[in-house]
Design a protein around this motif. Structure first.
Motif, PDB file in Angstrom:
ATOM      1  N   PRO A   1       0.675  -1.335  -0.461  1.00 35.85           N
ATOM      2  CA  PRO A   1       0.409   0.401  -0.339  1.00 35.85           C
ATOM      3  C   PRO A   1       0.793   1.212  -0.398  1.00 35.85           C
ATOM      4  O   PRO A   1       1.721   1.245   0.990  1.00 35.85           O
ATOM      5  CB  PRO A   1      -0.666   0.260   1.637  1.00 35.85           C
ATOM      6  N   THR A   2       0.389   2.528  -0.807  1.00 33.51           N
ATOM      7  CA  THR A   2       1.000   3.844  -1.044  1.00 33.51           C
ATOM      8  C   THR A   2       1.364   4.378   0.626  1.00 33.51           C
ATOM      9  O   THR A   2       2.228   5.502   0.695  1.00 33.51           O
ATOM     10  CB  THR A   2       0.866   4.391  -2.448  1.00 33.51           C
ATOM     11  N   ARG A   3       0.014   4.430   0.723  1.00 32.26           N
ATOM     12  CA  ARG A   3      -0.685   4.550   2.095  1.00 32.26           C
ATOM     13  C   ARG A   3      -0.087   4.749   3.384  1.00 32.26           C
ATOM     14  O   ARG A   3      -0.706   4.250   4.199  1.00 32.26           O
ATOM     15  CB  ARG A   3      -1.642   5.538   2.312  1.00 32.26           C
TER      16      ARG A   3
ATOM     17  N   LEU B   1      -1.128  -0.200  -4.645  1.00 31.97           N
ATOM     18  CA  LEU B   1      -2.041  -0.486  -4.413  1.00 31.97           C
ATOM     19  C   LEU B   1      -2.103   0.967  -4.271  1.00 31.97           C
ATOM     20  O   LEU B   1      -1.849   0.872  -2.516  1.00 31.97           O
ATOM     21  CB  LEU B   1      -2.835  -0.985  -3.280  1.00 31.97           C
ATOM     22  N   PRO B   2      -1.812   1.708  -4.698  1.00 37.19           N
ATOM     23  CA  PRO B   2      -1.845   3.510  -4.514  1.00 37.19           C
ATOM     24  C   PRO B   2      -2.990   4.369  -3.570  1.00 37.19           C
ATOM     25  O   PRO B   2      -2.704   5.483  -2.940  1.00 37.19           O
ATOM     26  CB  PRO B   2      -2.070   3.897  -5.944  1.00 37.19           C
ATOM     27  N   ASP B   3      -4.306   3.367  -3.686  1.00 37.37           N
ATOM     28  CA  ASP B   3      -4.954   4.194  -2.803  1.00 37.37           C
ATOM     29  C   ASP B   3      -5.448   3.378  -1.106  1.00 37.37           C
ATOM     30  O   ASP B   3      -6.330   3.481  -0.001  1.00 37.37           O
ATOM     31  CB  ASP B   3      -6.880   4.338  -3.206  1.00 37.37           C
TER      32      ASP B   3
ATOM     33  N   PHE C   1      -9.006  -5.833   0.633  1.00 41.97           N
ATOM     34  CA  PHE C   1      -9.212  -6.732   0.051  1.00 41.97           C
ATOM     35  C   PHE C   1     -10.638  -7.137   0.324  1.00 41.97           C
ATOM     36  O   PHE C   1     -11.027  -7.653  -0.414  1.00 41.97           O
ATOM     37  CB  PHE C   1      -8.348  -8.247   0.345  1.00 41.97           C
ATOM     38  N   ARG C   2     -10.856  -7.204   1.242  1.00 50.12           N
ATOM     39  CA  ARG C   2     -11.632  -7.650   1.733  1.00 50.12           C
ATOM     40  C   ARG C   2     -13.003  -7.119   0.988  1.00 50.12           C
ATOM     41  O   ARG C   2     -14.219  -7.038   0.789  1.00 50.12           O
ATOM     42  CB  ARG C   2     -12.082  -7.766   3.321  1.00 50.12           C
TER      43      ARG C   2
END
Length: 258
Positions: A190-192, A219-221, A230-231
């Protein structure tokens, strides 16, 4: 179909969910949640997606989490590893291939299991993974007897002091395991991510790049809580499963329309 069951280990009752594969030789996807308020519940859609592709599936709550007994403070990285081995050995046919999927703290547990099961670990899926110093591995997350301090009722645990020490992870044995691993590997990033330092992610990437067949899923957001991500995001979930199963062949079947 996913079925609930319990497994007893060392005085704790662990809440588990599993499903059979398409045949007796099917690979088993073992999904391991992270720390804090993590639980198997948020991983059930991902488990279902693996099952839909012909895999057997297994997820459980570590002690102190979800519907399992025990306390979070009494757990440790060693205990999480031992519980995972106990559930796997009691549930998965001996010698069956394993797809090990770990979130956050369970990145460490996936590496521990990969070392333990050797070539049975045909794929490692690491989602915002953590790795830790060897001296932290046997320690309880909370010390049995906290000591008083001026700014609070209980001192920081030895485990917390070690993992919060800058760069303590650099000598983590898990990195050696990942460096030697030669199977399929997926790293979901994840980018955040406000929890895992970028240097840890780079070290894990470099270790897997040494010998593994590695794919990196950006996963940019997304933030650190990839189990929840993912859920709630079916397309990204399918991408993760597709990458995990790439090259594994039978008994894992391709996705519909692939």
């Amino acid at each position: 179909m996913l079925s609930a069951f319990t497994h007893d280990h060392d005085g704790e009752r662990l809440s588990c969910v599993g499903s059979g594969g398409d045949d007796a030789g099917a690979a088993t996807a073992v999904l391991l949640h992270g720390a804090g308020n993590g639980s198997k519940e948020r991983l059930l859609p991902l488990l279902g997606d693996f099952a839909a592709r012909g895999c057997a599936g297994l997820a459980f709550d570590f002690s102190g989490h979800g519907e399992s007994t025990g306390t979070l403070g009494g757990s440790s990285l060693r205990l999480r590893f031992e519980q995972a081995v106990s559930v796997i050995d009691a549930t998965v046919p001996a010698g069956a291939p394993l797809i090990l999927v770990g979130f956050s703290m369970s990145g460490q547990t996936v590496a521990d299991l990969a070392r333990h099961y050797g070539r049975r670990a045909v794929a490692l899926v690491l989602c915002a993974p953590a790795v830790h110093a060897a001296e932290a591995w046997p320690l309880p997350f909370e010390d049995p007897e906290g000591t008083a301090r001026q700014d609070g009722p209980q001192a920081e645990s030895r485990f917390s002091r070690i993992i919060r020490t800058p760069d303590s992870w650099r000598g983590a044995p898990a990195l050696d395991v990942l460096r030697a691993y030669e199977g399929r590997a997926v790293l979901a990033v994840p980018t955040r991510d406000a929890i895992i330092p970028p240097a840890v992610t780079r070290a894990v990437t470099d270790a897997l790049f040494a010998r593994a067949d590695l794919s990196r899923l950006e996963l940019p957001d997304a933030d650190h809580l990839l189990g929840l991500w993912f859920r709630d995001h079916a397309e990204d979930r399918q991408r993760l499963v597709d990458l995990a199963l790439t090259g594994l062949g039978s008994p894992v079947r391709p996705a519909a329309g692939a």
